[in-house]
Design an enzyme around this catalytic site. Structure first.
Site, PDB file in Angstrom:
ATOM      1  N   GLY A 182       4.947  10.007  -7.139  1.00 24.25           N
ATOM      2  CA  GLY A 182       3.760  10.753  -6.792  1.00 24.25           C
ATOM      3  C   GLY A 182       2.677  10.182  -6.174  1.00 24.25           C
ATOM      4  N   ASP A 183       2.086   9.126  -6.544  1.00 25.93           N
ATOM      5  CA  ASP A 183       1.033   8.249  -5.888  1.00 25.93           C
ATOM      6  C   ASP A 183       1.402   7.885  -4.445  1.00 25.93           C
ATOM      7  OD1 ASP A 183      -1.138   8.523  -7.541  1.00 25.93           O
ATOM      8  OD2 ASP A 183      -0.274   7.055  -8.880  1.00 25.93           O
ATOM      9  N   SER A 184       2.642   7.447  -4.449  1.00 28.42           N
ATOM     10  CA  SER A 184       3.064   6.781  -3.099  1.00 28.42           C
ATOM     11  C   SER A 184       3.288   7.892  -1.955  1.00 28.42           C
ATOM     12  CB  SER A 184       4.388   6.083  -3.218  1.00 28.42           C
ATOM     13  OG  SER A 184       4.053   5.184  -4.140  1.00 28.42           O
TER      14      SER A 184
END
Length: 446
Positions: A182-184
């Site tokens: 999700g962060d990426s």
């Protein structure tokens, strides 16, 4: 650790040949999302100045820390950047950031909405410092809406955005992938938003129009929305047909046969034989012409309905052959398949090596310099990954360079203190400011 098949570290290509050469980015980011955006920009030539809190720095320095004081996770996410220690809770720290913003193109931040405003780094203050500044903000739920002020990490966003419900086996609770996906994804969107905004800024100038100010427009990336955007037809299928997708383990709902299969010796492969023409070649290869010729399996809908039968037939074939034999037979038949790689497999793989996708970089680990293998830069330009210049920097490694040489502000290091003691504060400040003004003028002319 083996490095067979990897490309030796090569010097960085000339900075002025990279697409984002000449772009300066200030990164006020911790953890993974905003720093991923900064990493992508740095990979292609932007000068990314990462501002970290004094003494402790980005908390990512301690995540998965096996030795020394800086994790390989930090070194990876923050490659090609400069690190500056500044305390944003102090007047001097905020003044330094605003001065840095005044001579930069982009600001990336991932604090909870309202945090920078509380510290005086408001859109108005940023606009005053640099009316043409591109601002990218990454947060859990975006800058607006009823949940904007709520904190959240990618794990929460992956659940909120619909991804977590689809990961894992149907008879078990939802799982997660083994990386901060999700962060990426949010970082990718933030980087895209920055490049899009830089292009728009240039177009507006060329057309004689004023660029947007930070008060008027910014890039707003919410973690859960970034995840949701990857969910394909999850909502349309529900809206149009009332379908709620379910977890299917190694399969993809509605697509068959596509799964992971165990080979002799315990290794596994992924085989995606779900195309109609591919399926016929696939069944021929595993010695099942009866399945190849079955009219009920001619289309994907029929194959999905009989997915368990197909998976049993396929694994009966793979389980009696070593992985390399399975992959060779499928490659010869034109059936998409591949091994499930470990880190060691990637390091030794000739395809990664051919495109410079595993690069050796010297890293200090607890006082010992070692060559450590890192992922290369994506996308590839000119047939091979751009060489990584350096791994994520030590905390405050570039504080003197940025504060004293770029901003003409004493950084508190021994060299600055000695110069002020010998010449006096005003003389040192004036000389630094004159030098900085001259370099900025040269830069503006070029």
């Amino acid at each position: 650790m083996s490095s067979e098949g990897t490309t030796p570290h090569r010097s960085r290509v000339p900075a002025d040949t990279l697409p984002l050469a000449g772009v300066r980015v200030v990164e006020l980011g911790n953890f993974i999302a905003a720093p991923t955006a900064g990493r992508l920009l740095a990979d292609f030539g932007a000068e990314v100045i990462k501002v970290e809190r004094p003494r402790t720095g980005d908390e990512l320095r301690n995540w998965r820390l096996f030795a020394g004081d800086t994790s390989m996770l930090y070194r990876t996410i923050n490659r090609n950047k400069k690190s500056v220690e500044l305390d944003l809770r102090t007047d001097d720290g905020r003044a330094s950031v605003l001065e840095l913003v005044s001579c930069s193109d982009v600001l990336i931040e991932n604090f909870r909405p309202g945090t920078l405003d509380k510290w005086g780094l408001t859109p108005q203050a940023l606009t005053t410092a640099n009316p043409e500044l591109v601002v990218a903000r990454v947060s859990a739920f975006g800058q607006t809406g009823p949940l904007a002020a709520r904190p959240g990490f990618a794990a929460v966003a992956e659940a909120f955005g619909g991804m977590r419900e689809l990961v894992g086996d149907p008879d078990r609770p939802p799982s997660r992938v083994g990386v901060s996906i999700g962060d990426s994804i949010a970082g990718l969107y933030a980087a895209f938003g920055v490049v899009m905004s830089l292009l728009d800024r240039g177009n507006r100038k060329n057309q004689g129009r004023r660029p947007w100010t930070p008060v008027e427009r910014h890039v707003d990336v919410a973690l859960h929305e970034a995840v949701f955007s990857m969910m394909e037809s999850l909502v349309p299928d529900y809206s149009a047909h009332g379908v709620l997708r379910e977890r299917t383990g190694g399969r993809m709902q509605g697509i068959a046969p596509s799964n992971a299969y165990v080979c002799a010796g315990g290794d596994s492969v992924v085989i995606a034989g779900n195309g109609d023409s591919i399926f016929a070649r696939y069944m021929e290869t595993i010695g099942r012409p009866d399945l190849r010729d079955d009219p009920g399996l001619a289309t994907n809908d029929g194959r999905w309905a009989r997915r368990d039968e197909l998976d049993r037939a396929i694994e009966e074939w793979t389980s009696r052959r070593p992985r390399e034999e399975v992959l060779a037979a499928l490659a010869a038949a034109g059936v998409p398949a591949g091994p499930i790689h470990t880190a060691k497999d990637i390091v030794d793989d000739e395809q990664f090596a051919a495109r410079n996708m595993v690069q050796a970089l010297p890293v200090d680990i607890a006082g010992e310099t070692r060559d450590v293998l890192f992922p290369g830069i994506v996308p590839v330009l000119d047939h091979q990954s751009v060489p990584v210049s350096h791994p994520g920097p030590d905390l405050g490694e570039h504080t003197h360079e940025v504060l004293s040489e770029l901003l003409a502000r004493p950084c508190g290091c021994r060299a600055c203190l000695d110069a002020m003691a010998e010449l006096g504060d005003d003389v040192v400040h004036d000389a630094a400011r004159n030098d900085t003004a001259a370099r900025r003028a040269r830069s503006a002319r070029t």
